[in-house]
Write a protein that holds these residues in place. Structure first.
Motif, short mmCIF file in Angstrom:
data_model
loop_
_atom_site.label_atom_id
_atom_site.label_comp_id
_atom_site.label_asym_id
_atom_site.label_seq_id
_atom_site.Cartn_x
_atom_site.Cartn_y
_atom_site.Cartn_z
N UNK A 4 12.70 100.33 77.11
CA UNK A 4 11.55 100.36 76.21
C UNK A 4 11.13 98.97 75.74
N UNK A 5 12.02 97.98 75.95
CA UNK A 5 11.72 96.61 75.52
C UNK A 5 11.49 95.69 76.72
N UNK A 6 11.09 96.27 77.83
CA UNK A 6 10.90 95.48 79.06
C UNK A 6 9.85 94.39 78.91
N UNK A 7 8.91 94.58 78.01
CA UNK A 7 7.85 93.59 77.81
C UNK A 7 8.18 92.51 76.80
N UNK A 8 9.39 92.54 76.25
CA UNK A 8 9.79 91.56 75.23
C UNK A 8 10.49 90.38 75.91
N UNK A 49 9.23 89.11 94.51
CA UNK A 49 10.68 88.89 94.54
C UNK A 49 11.32 89.41 93.27
N UNK A 50 10.69 89.17 92.13
CA UNK A 50 11.22 89.67 90.86
C UNK A 50 11.30 91.19 90.87
N UNK A 51 10.28 91.84 91.41
CA UNK A 51 10.28 93.31 91.46
C UNK A 51 11.40 93.82 92.37
N UNK A 52 11.57 93.20 93.52
CA UNK A 52 12.59 93.65 94.47
C UNK A 52 14.00 93.42 93.95
N UNK A 61 13.85 90.31 85.28
CA UNK A 61 12.85 90.38 84.20
C UNK A 61 11.87 89.22 84.25
N UNK A 62 12.34 88.04 84.68
CA UNK A 62 11.50 86.85 84.63
C UNK A 62 12.08 85.78 85.53
#
Length: 220
Positions: free
Chosen positions: A74-78, A193-196, A200-201
């Motif tokens: 739920x805090x993936x955007x922080x 690459x981040x998605x695979x 997070x960053x």
């Protein structure tokens, strides 16, 4: 509007940062916390873009606060930015492993501080070359983590090249120049690459690159 959470056990420090941030039209301080547990609760309540977290706090320290924020879907955007008095010390390595997006030393100049907040809000890591060198020094003395290379086989050759350059501290523009592509294409490779790799960053990309052996002190 960039939404910011301040978590520091020193009220005077929080007041100083807030005074700077409140002057900016594109930045809003949504909450303040005096310890890590309170900061975690307020992060869940307000869902800020940036959590400025002091590395040493009572109840729950900055490293553990960062780890719990990073582990919460739920805090993936922080994006967590660690505040420290000590500069490039042992906290750097542990905080990156926990999921921090970057670091700020508390004696940073005001303009640099505001720039850093905006950089972190874009999802870019605050990783100076000195931090990258410190990561390298850590991995010189450590064996590769078991299973650390998982997911690398899903990367294309160009994505591997891009991740390796991120791990060496290059910006998108510098990566684009090195690979003779546009900055937008470089950013696309990084995001894929981040998605695979479920990173997070960019900071986590650096950690993964060294943990997996994709980049080593010998080939940096």
């Amino acid at each position: 509007m960039i939404r910011v959470l301040l978590a520091d056990d020193q009220p005077l420090v929080r007041s100083g940062f807030r005074a700077l941030l409140d002057l900016e039209e594109d930045i809003e301080v949504v909450a303040e916390a005096g310890d890590g547990m309170e900061g975690l609760a307020l992060a869940r309540e307000h869902l800020p873009d940036i959590a400025l977290v002091d590395v040493q706090m009572p109840v729950l320290d900055g490293i553990e606060t960062t780890r719990r924020i990073a582990a919460d879907p739920d805090l993936a955007g922080v994006h967590v930015v660690i505040l420290t008095n000590y500069g490039m010390d042992e906290y750097v390595f542990h905080a990156l492993r926990a999921g921090a997006a970057g670091f700020l030393v508390k004696d940073i100049l005001p303009d640099d501080f505001l720039h850093a907040v905006r950089v972190a809000a874009r999802g870019d890591a605050l990783l100076a070359p000195s931090i990258t060198r410190r990561l390298i020094d850590q991995y010189v003395t450590q064996p590769l983590a078991t299973g650390a290379g998982a997911g690398l086989e899903e990367l294309t050759n160009r994505e591997r090249e891009t991740v390796a350059l991120v791990a060496r501290g290059l910006s998108n523009d510098a990566i684009a120049d090195r690979l003779v592509i546009s900055p937008l294409t470089a950013k696309t490779h990084i995001n894929r690459a981040m998605a695979k790799l479920h990173a997070r960053d960019r900071a986590q990309l650096v950690v993964l690159a060294y943990e997996s052996g994709l980049v080593t002190p010998r080939n940096r």
